[in-house]
Each structure stands twice: as structure tokens, then as C-alpha cells.
Scaffold this motif. Structure first.
Motif, PDB file in Angstrom:
ATOM      1  N   LYS A   1      -6.063 -10.088  -0.187  1.00  0.00           N
ATOM      2  CA  LYS A   1      -5.122  -9.425   0.722  1.00  0.00           C
ATOM      3  C   LYS A   1      -4.091  -8.567  -0.007  1.00  0.00           C
ATOM      4  O   LYS A   1      -3.741  -7.489   0.467  1.00  0.00           O
ATOM      5  CB  LYS A   1      -4.400 -10.474   1.568  1.00  0.00           C
ATOM      6  N   SER A   2      -3.611  -9.065  -1.137  1.00  0.00           N
ATOM      7  CA  SER A   2      -2.538  -8.341  -1.823  1.00  0.00           C
ATOM      8  C   SER A   2      -3.050  -7.073  -2.493  1.00  0.00           C
ATOM      9  O   SER A   2      -2.297  -6.147  -2.753  1.00  0.00           O
ATOM     10  CB  SER A   2      -1.890  -9.266  -2.851  1.00  0.00           C
ATOM     11  N   GLU A   3      -4.347  -7.027  -2.751  1.00  0.00           N
ATOM     12  CA  GLU A   3      -4.917  -5.915  -3.507  1.00  0.00           C
ATOM     13  C   GLU A   3      -5.365  -4.745  -2.622  1.00  0.00           C
ATOM     14  O   GLU A   3      -5.426  -3.610  -3.076  1.00  0.00           O
ATOM     15  CB  GLU A   3      -6.146  -6.397  -4.294  1.00  0.00           C
ATOM     16  N   PHE A   4      -5.715  -5.047  -1.360  1.00  0.00           N
ATOM     17  CA  PHE A   4      -6.359  -4.032  -0.535  1.00  0.00           C
ATOM     18  C   PHE A   4      -5.599  -3.781   0.766  1.00  0.00           C
ATOM     19  O   PHE A   4      -4.919  -4.655   1.292  1.00  0.00           O
ATOM     20  CB  PHE A   4      -7.792  -4.459  -0.201  1.00  0.00           C
ATOM     21  N   ASP A   5      -5.757  -2.536   1.291  1.00  0.00           N
ATOM     22  CA  ASP A   5      -5.169  -2.205   2.587  1.00  0.00           C
ATOM     23  C   ASP A   5      -6.003  -2.812   3.716  1.00  0.00           C
ATOM     24  O   ASP A   5      -5.479  -3.243   4.728  1.00  0.00           O
ATOM     25  CB  ASP A   5      -5.121  -0.685   2.773  1.00  0.00           C
ATOM     26  N   TYR A   6      -7.325  -2.793   3.519  1.00  0.00           N
ATOM     27  CA  TYR A   6      -8.216  -3.305   4.549  1.00  0.00           C
ATOM     28  C   TYR A   6      -9.290  -4.198   3.946  1.00  0.00           C
ATOM     29  O   TYR A   6      -9.865  -3.876   2.908  1.00  0.00           O
ATOM     30  CB  TYR A   6      -8.907  -2.155   5.303  1.00  0.00           C
ATOM     31  N   ILE A   7      -9.534  -5.313   4.622  1.00  0.00           N
ATOM     32  CA  ILE A   7     -10.658  -6.181   4.247  1.00  0.00           C
ATOM     33  C   ILE A   7     -11.579  -6.226   5.466  1.00  0.00           C
ATOM     34  O   ILE A   7     -11.179  -6.691   6.535  1.00  0.00           O
ATOM     35  CB  ILE A   7     -10.182  -7.592   3.872  1.00  0.00           C
ATOM     36  N   ILE A   8     -12.776  -5.664   5.313  1.00  0.00           N
ATOM     37  CA  ILE A   8     -13.717  -5.590   6.437  1.00  0.00           C
ATOM     38  C   ILE A   8     -14.818  -6.616   6.191  1.00  0.00           C
ATOM     39  O   ILE A   8     -15.475  -6.601   5.149  1.00  0.00           O
ATOM     40  CB  ILE A   8     -14.355  -4.190   6.543  1.00  0.00           C
ATOM     41  N   ILE A   9     -14.999  -7.511   7.144  1.00  0.00           N
ATOM     42  CA  ILE A   9     -15.981  -8.582   6.980  1.00  0.00           C
ATOM     43  C   ILE A   9     -17.190  -8.324   7.871  1.00  0.00           C
ATOM     44  O   ILE A   9     -17.058  -8.200   9.092  1.00  0.00           O
ATOM     45  CB  ILE A   9     -15.361  -9.956   7.316  1.00  0.00           C
ATOM     46  N   ASP A  10     -18.351  -8.240   7.250  1.00  0.00           N
ATOM     47  CA  ASP A  10     -19.608  -8.058   7.981  1.00  0.00           C
ATOM     48  C   ASP A  10     -20.135  -9.436   8.356  1.00  0.00           C
ATOM     49  O   ASP A  10     -20.479 -10.231   7.503  1.00  0.00           O
ATOM     50  CB  ASP A  10     -20.615  -7.306   7.099  1.00  0.00           C
ATOM     51  N   CYS A  11     -20.187  -9.709   9.658  1.00  0.00           N
ATOM     52  CA  CYS A  11     -20.565 -11.029  10.164  1.00  0.00           C
ATOM     53  C   CYS A  11     -22.080 -11.083  10.389  1.00  0.00           C
ATOM     54  O   CYS A  11     -22.678 -10.094  10.783  1.00  0.00           O
ATOM     55  CB  CYS A  11     -19.823 -11.257  11.485  1.00  0.00           C
TER      56      CYS A  11
END
Lengths: 266, 227
Positions: free
Chosen positions: A110-120
Motif C-alpha cells: 500500500k505504501s509503495e503504490f497509488d493503486y493495487i488492482i487484484i484480479d479475482c
């Protein structure tokens, strides 16, 4: 702090992975720092769609098992800076990861990126539970088919039960000609059933197949209609107010000719 | 009756009896009697410190087995205790991974000219993982998404499109050969390479090729020059 968005659908084959790849690439195009996490352990695809399969050394399971550090497993995209992929393991299964491990991993990223997109992954079992564990927001992908909408409805219910309120709806593979003939559910029909906010409508586009096979997301193609739709989705994700593309007016030459010749077009 | 309820193992410090974890006590007694009798005069007159492991025994059971050993074996049983060393060993293992890695460098599989070999028949498909401590021969294709690993050489009698790792515990002299060499990723020892991006992923070139490492660089060449 980064925003964590899970892309889910319930039904398989509606375009979760394609959507993940395009939104991620779209965000990178807009200069954002994004990481894509593939949670479909045992049936991973996101690496192939991104064209990064041959770069995989470590994967998600290696990270949660402590075999390597997160940074060692992140694969840098070959085209865009600031875009990274955390691939799933292929020779394991969904039970190799627990929701708690996913939450820890996401907190680290979280601290490193603006967005974390998770492919479910498709389905509502362990893989789904892992994918939604650390998410703040959800995008539900569906196609204008009764079965896909049914599954999307189930997913919306499950997301709400897991404290993921207000999921956004992305309708994929819409064919305007079929909707006009009344052979396909219209956007309004789908929203009537699901009653959630729309984040985008992506038309059915041959170019998606081509770009998926080449490992180059369609969002980078200026001529692709689907690419344009995904660019709009990424803008909306970043808080911009972009109107939903009017697909009917984009029918192109034939439409214009018909209009010229005075045929009824609606 | 389970005849394998008890296994004898000679150690530097005496005798260790390995008890099957889920065996009933009666089975253990019977099996122990058979083992001692079949050993004949082997134990007679010996002085033995006996240990047991694999299954916990309560006070009574331990006493009974101890008496049985004294009576039947003809040996002088100095002691009869539970063997704790095994557990200790398992506990210390993970902490010394680094040392193990160093040891690995000197103890990697060396049988690449002549050594144990596994033959795998059939297509190795996506998600399948074949590993072997030795050389590996696959009589079939290796599809994308599959992983094959061996501590020695790897030979694929078919199209190799998946991930391949030869000399997986450090032997850089190991080779990879295939009738069609189009791996997603090719690793020998600690060298990792991948095919160039401009090449299409679904290659069908059926030229028998051989990959090896010289001075930390990977080379690929035909091994049948005339074809």
C-alpha cells in the motif's frame, strides 16, 4: 496510501483478467504507480495477457511463504514505468494462500503504490475470499447475458456481506446491434437488476482478442473502441467525471450513410 | 496384523526402534516378537542402549516393551528411552538454510555424465511440476505453464515450451536438450534466461537444440549439425 481495488465477477470468461490488465495499463499511462496482483492460483492468465509470462521467477505463493521478498517477485512491465505485476503460482492451488496472508501482503504494498488492482478468480470459494480480503473497493464485471448477470448479483451480495459496500459495475462485450434488435440485454436492463453504480461499458471488440493474444492491453490502442472505453474507466477511477460513451453513435460509416440516405436508424 | 508396526535401525549409539505412528500396541508387541525371533542369535550377549521413536508410549507400555526386549533378545538392555534427537534436528533445520545453501554449492548433483535418470512418459501440461534429483528425460511435449526441474541434465523428446531448470541445485555444467527448444524460461544452475520479446510465444520450430552455460553465459546450438 494506495487504493485497493478487486476485479471480480463470479462467472468465468466475462473479462476480469482483460479488465485488470487494461485498467492497470491505463493507470500507468496516466502516470500512476500501479501493481496488479493475480490471485488465480493454478490457472493464472494475467501474466500471459500482459506478455510477461517469461519473466516470472517468484510468485505470490513464494512471497507469502517467505521464500522471497515482495520486491523480488514484482515484475516490471516491459512498456510502462510504474506498472508492476505480482503473478500467481501455476503449480499450486488456491489453498496455498489465506485471506490473512493477503491482507498482510497488501498492507506491505500500500505504501509503495497509488493503486493495487487484484484480479479475482472465477467462483466464490477460497480464491474469491483471498482476492477480496484486503480490498477497499470492488469492480464487478458482467456481460449482457442472463447467466453472467445472475452471478454478478450473487457476487454483489457476497461483497456486501464482506463489508465491501458500493461495488461498481462494468458491463463488458456489449453489442449495440444485438441490443437494438432486442436480442441482448440493454445496459438499463442490467442496472435495473443489479442496482449498483456503473463505472463503464465496454463494447465487444475484435481488437481485444488480438491484443490479448499479443500480450499488449487494448487500452494503449488509440483506434480501439474497447481501448477508449477502458481509458474512460481509468479516468473515472481517478475521480474524473466522464460521460458513458454513446456506443450507438459510434457505428461509423454505415450509420452515416444510412442517415444520409434517410433510413431509420433507431 | 500389521507386520511393519516396528522397524529396527542400528545406530552408532545402539539400536533405535521405529514404531509406526498409528499402530495399535498389540500389533507393536507381536511385530516386535517376530522381529526379535527372526534376528535369532544376533542380539545375544550384546550390550544395547535402545531408543524408540515414531509413537509415544505410556509408562505401562514402555515397561512392557522393555521387559519383552530383556527377555526375548538375549541382549543386555542398558536403557530404553524415547529418542528425542530427531525432533531437535527438525527444529534447527530452517534456521540454518544459509549454511545449507553453502553446503549445496559443494554437494550438488554431479551425475550428469552418468547417473540416475527419471523417464517421464507423456505430455507435461500447464500447472504440472516434474522435479527429480538426477537427470530427467521427458518422452513427450512440455507445454507453456508447466515446470520441469532436475538437478542434472534435462532432455525433452518433444517440444519444450514451458519453464525448464537443469542443474537445479547448482550444477552449471548441466545441459538442456529438446527436439524443439522454445522454452518460456530456461534456467541452468543459477542462470535464468528467457526468449526475446519479439519472438512469437507459440513457436513450432522443430530443430533439435542443446543449451549449455559457459562463463555464466547461455549458449544454444544444434546437436545434429547435418539436420
Amino acid at each position: 496510501m494506495g487504493e485497493v481495488i478487486v476485479i471480480t465477477s463470479g462467472k468465468g470468461g466475462v473479462g476480469k483478467t482483460t479488465t485488470t490488465a487494461n485498467i492497470g495499463t491505463g493507470l500507468a499511462l496516466a502516470g500512476r504507480k500501479a501493481v496488479l496482483i493475480d490471485t488465480d492460483i493454478g490457472l493464472r492468465n494475467l501474466d500471459v495477457v500482459m506478455g510477461l509470462e517469461n519473466r516470472i521467477v517468484y510468485d505470490l505463493v513464494d512471497v507469502v511463504d517467505g521464500v522471497c521478498r515482495v520486491k523480488q517477485a514484482l515484475i516490471k512491465d516491459k512498456r510502462y514505468d510504474g506498472l508492476y505485476l505480482l503473478p500467481a503460482a501455476q503449480t499450486r492451488d488456491k489453498s496455498a494462500v489465506t485471506p490473512e496472508q493477503m491482507i498482510n501482503l497488501i498492507n506491505e504494498l500500500k505504501s509503495e503504490f497509488d493503486y493495487i488492482i487484484i484480479d479475482c478468480p472465477a467462483g466464490i470459494e477460497q480464491g474469491f475470499k483471498n482476492a477480496i480480503a484486503g480490498a477497499d473497493k470492488a469492480i464487478v464485471v458482467t456481460t449482457p447475458e442472463v447467466s453472467a448477470v445472475r452471478d454478478a448479483d450473487r457476487i454483489v451480495g457476497l461483497l456486501e456481506a464482506n463489508e465491501l459496500r458500493n461495488p461498481k459495475l462494468l458491463i463488458n462485450r456489449v453489442r449495440v446491434d444485438m441490443v437494438k434488435r432486442g436480442d441482448m440485454m440493454s445496459i438499463d436492463d442490467i442496472i435495473d437488476i443489479l442496482a449498483i453504480d456503473l463505472i463503464g461499458v465496454v463494447p465487444d471488440d475484435e481488437k481485444i482478442v488480438i491484443s490479448t493474444n499479443r500480450g499488449e492491453p487494448a487500452v494503449t490502442d488509440d483506434k480501439s473502441l474497447a481501448g477508449q472505453a477502458y481509458r474512460n474507466v481509468t479516468k473515472r477511477l481517478q475521480g474524473e467525471d466522464v460521460p458513458i460513451m454513446n456506443l450507438e453513435s459510434e457505428d461509423g460509416l454505415i450509420f452515416k450513410f444510412k442517415k444520409l440516405l434517410g433510413f431509420k436508424t433507431t | 496384523m500389521d507386520e511393519n508396526a516396528v522397524t529396527f535401525k542400528g545406530t552408532v549409539n545402539g539400536l533405535t526402534i521405529i514404531l509406526k505412528q498409528d499402530a495399535g500396541f498389540d500389533d507393536i508387541v507381536n511385530s516386535l516378537l517376530i522381529k526379535i525371533n527372526s534376528a535369532g542369535k544376533f542380539f545375544r550377549g550384546a550390550k544395547l542402549a535402545v531408543k524408540y521413536r515414531g509413537r509415544t508410549l505410556n509408562q505401562e507400555e514402555r515397561y512392557e516393551l522393555h521387559e519383552l526386549l530383556k527377555k526375548e533378545s538375549g541382549a543386555q538392555i542398558l536403557s530404553f528411552d524415547e529418542d528425542m534427537t530427531e525432533n531437535k534436528l527438525a527444529e534447527t533445520k530452517p534456521s540454518s538454510t544459509e549454511r545449507n545453501n553453502q553446503i549445496k554449492k559443494y554437494t550438488y548433483f554431479k551425475g550428469i555424465e552418468e547417473g540416475t535418470t527419471k523417464f517421464y512418459r507423456g505430455t507435461v501440461r500447464s500447472g504440472q511440476l516434474i522435479t527429480f534429483d538426477g537427470n530427467l528425460v521427458v518422452l513427450g511435449d512440455v507445454n507453456p505453464g508447466a515446470v520441469i526441474e532436475a538437478t542434472g541434465n534435462i532432455v525433452v523428446m518433444g517440444l519444450l515450451r514451458g519453464v525448464v531448470h537443469a542443474g537445479s541445485n547448482g550444477n552449471k555444467d548441466a545441459i538442456v536438450a529438446a527436439l524443439g527448444l522454445n522454452p518460456t524460461q530456461l534456467r541452468i544452475g543459477d542462470i535464468i534466461t528467457r526468449s526475446p520479446d519479439d519472438e512469437k510465444g507459440i513457436g513450432t520450430n522443430l530443430i533439435p537444440e542443446l543449451a549449455y552455460v559457459r562463463e555464466d553465459k547461455l549458449f544454444v546450438e544444434r546437436f545434429l549439425p547435418q539436420r
